[in-house]
Design an enzyme around this catalytic site. Structure first.
Site, PDB file in Angstrom:
ATOM      1  N   THR A   1       0.870  -1.186   0.000  1.00  0.00           N
ATOM      2  CA  THR A   1       0.000   0.000   0.000  1.00  0.00           C
ATOM      3  C   THR A   1       0.910   1.240   0.000  1.00  0.00           C
ATOM      4  O   THR A   1       1.335   1.689  -1.048  1.00  0.00           O
ATOM      5  CB  THR A   1      -0.980  -0.001   1.190  1.00  0.00           C
ATOM      6  OG1 THR A   1      -0.264  -0.222   2.410  1.00  0.00           O
ATOM      7  CG2 THR A   1      -2.031  -1.070   1.018  1.00  0.00           C
TER       8      THR A   1
ATOM      9  N   THR B   1       2.054  -7.062  13.011  1.00  0.00           N
ATOM     10  CA  THR B   1       2.056  -5.624  12.749  1.00  0.00           C
ATOM     11  C   THR B   1       1.925  -5.276  11.284  1.00  0.00           C
ATOM     12  O   THR B   1       2.386  -4.228  10.903  1.00  0.00           O
ATOM     13  CB  THR B   1       3.324  -4.916  13.276  1.00  0.00           C
ATOM     14  OG1 THR B   1       4.455  -5.587  12.782  1.00  0.00           O
ATOM     15  CG2 THR B   1       3.378  -4.873  14.766  1.00  0.00           C
TER      16      THR B   1
ATOM     17  N   ASN C   1       0.356  10.270   5.315  1.00  0.00           N
ATOM     18  CA  ASN C   1      -0.934   9.968   5.932  1.00  0.00           C
ATOM     19  C   ASN C   1      -1.999  11.019   5.673  1.00  0.00           C
ATOM     20  O   ASN C   1      -3.197  10.712   5.697  1.00  0.00           O
ATOM     21  CB  ASN C   1      -0.733   9.738   7.426  1.00  0.00           C
ATOM     22  CG  ASN C   1      -0.125   8.373   7.694  1.00  0.00           C
ATOM     23  OD1 ASN C   1      -0.803   7.365   7.618  1.00  0.00           O
ATOM     24  ND2 ASN C   1       1.169   8.343   7.956  1.00  0.00           N
TER      25      ASN C   1
ATOM     26  N   SER D   1      -6.637   9.495  -0.667  1.00  0.00           N
ATOM     27  CA  SER D   1      -6.678   9.854  -2.083  1.00  0.00           C
ATOM     28  C   SER D   1      -5.683   9.025  -2.888  1.00  0.00           C
ATOM     29  O   SER D   1      -5.730   9.062  -4.090  1.00  0.00           O
ATOM     30  CB  SER D   1      -6.348  11.345  -2.253  1.00  0.00           C
ATOM     31  OG  SER D   1      -5.080  11.648  -1.721  1.00  0.00           O
TER      32      SER D   1
END
Length: 409
Positions: free
Chosen positions: A157, A194, A404, A409
């Protein structure tokens, strides 16, 4: 996935060997408005055993809840990973999307649904679109097999580089292979694992014993890293043993090669955990914090994490400021036994404070030089007992805010 490579990224990615009984494929489900693959399908040989560690968050995704139940039967035939949508905090629609993935995949493979493991990662609060999931699965089932690097890139990501690791062990005179891929960059704090991490081995390992070994390895690796003190709703680490190697089966530490396999698994988990920290959002420094002299190992770990999670400590390191007073602060707030007048603190092997005071004739030059580097060592001796622990973190820069602030978006 960021276009800007972390300055802490390894110069060379390891070449991972093929693992017998494991076939990876990727496709585009378009879970976000991006032009990249975001769906990973891993087909596993019949008889593959599985173990896992999952987030302790009280707001887990339906994928985590499902995997927790599926792990109880100990067998796996497939792994599906969706990137770009965490499918967390999505109610019945989120669980319905998981069920859709399970039914389509089980029909494709002709296996039980509880032999399929599912993970999703990305934005929280948006139900996983079932139409995109179905179209993506149809595409990935027909896709050509891909290599480890493509699979590792597809689960990313905000990561800036694909994360892969490999090792091996001798079991009964045979070389068994262990390889892993992992994603994680932000929302990283130890509370089981995690991030999303997947380990594959061709060894034959009984599921309960694999679980015992994975849990032990996790305690010293994934549970000893932190980027920002935040625990995800989706954190998952799964280990799959395909049994395709001719080595003898492992079911306890009495078996020949079990100790070697455990050591290899621990090494693999440590490699993977460190890669996550090195890709911490906005990170420019990889920080090791070693605490000794605490009342117990658990106390030492809590103190080390208090230091590692302190924004004041992390920003001081980012600014290359040897502000040892912030370390004192973090020790004091940890809630563990400590005595100011017994405390010793060092940076890069140079003791800067001892017995409640800065050391006589302290020369900050070598410490400043150490902090200008990218690998930072902080040592703290509590001076009370024999407890010790080491944790790893990164610094906190403005890059963390930039990443962040733009995440959705």
């Amino acid at each position: 996935m960021s276009d800007k490579l972390s300055p802490l990224a390894p110069a060379i990615s390891p070449a991972l060997p093929d693992i017998a009984g494991v076939t990876c494929r990727i496709a585009r489900a378009r879970y976000k408005d991006w032009d990249r693959c975001d769906l990973t399908f891993v087909k596993l040989a019949a008889g593959t055993s599985v173990a896992g560690v999952l987030t302790q968050s009280k707001c887990p995704s339906p994928e985590v809840e499902y995997c927790r139940e599926a792990l109880k039967q100990g067998k796996a035939r497939a792994l599906i990973v969706n990137a770009g949508n965490a499918n967390a905090f999505t109610g019945a629609r989120g669980m319905a999307a998981v069920q859709k993935i399970l039914s389509l995949t089980s029909a494709h493979l002709g296996c039980a649904e509880d032999e399929i493991f599912v993970s999703s990662t990305g934005v929280i609060g948006v139900p996983l679109p079932q139409d995109k999931a179905e179209a993506g699965l149809k595409a990935v089932f027909e896709a050509d097999p891909c290599g480890w690097e493509d699979a590792a890139a597809t689960i990313m990501t905000t990561d800036t580089f694909p994360k892969m690791a490999t090792t091996s062990a001798i079991v009964g005179g045979q070389t068994v292979h262990l390889s892993g891929i992992i994603k994680g960059s932000g929302m990283i704090a130890p509370d089981m694992a995690t991030m999303l991490g997947y380990i594959f081995t061709d060894a034959t390992v009984e599921a309960g014993f694999l679980q015992e070994m994975l849990s032990a390895a996790t305690a010293e690796s994934f549970n000893c890293i932190t980027v920002d003190s935040d625990t995800s709703t989706s954190d998952t680490v799964l280990a799959f043993a395909t049994g395709q190697n001719p080595s003898p089966a492992l079911s306890s530490f009495d078996d020949d090669g079990a100790d070697a396999f455990q050591a290899a698994l621990a090494d693999l988990c440590m490699q993977m955990a460190h890669l996550v920290v090195r890709d911490g959002e906005g990170a420019s420094k990889f920080i090791e914090i070693a605490v000794t002299g605490a009342d117990s190992d658990d106390s030492a770990k809590r103190i080390a994490l208090s230091i590692a999670n302190s924004p004041l400590v992390k920003t001081a390191i980012a600014g290359e400021d040897a502000n040892w007073g912030r370390v004192v602060m973090a020790v004091g707030k940890a809630g563990e036994s400590a005595d100011r007048d017994l405390l010793a603190i060092g940076f890069g092997g140079v003791t800067v404070a001892r017995d409640g005071l800065v050391v006589p004739d302290y020369d900050e030059a070598p410490v400043a030089a150490h902090l200008r580097g990218s690998e930072i060592d902080i040592a703290v001796d509590i001076g009370l007992g024999s407890g010790r622990a080491t944790v790893w973190t990164c610094d906190l820069t403005h890059g963390y805010i930039d990443i962040n602030a733009d995440y959705r978006s």
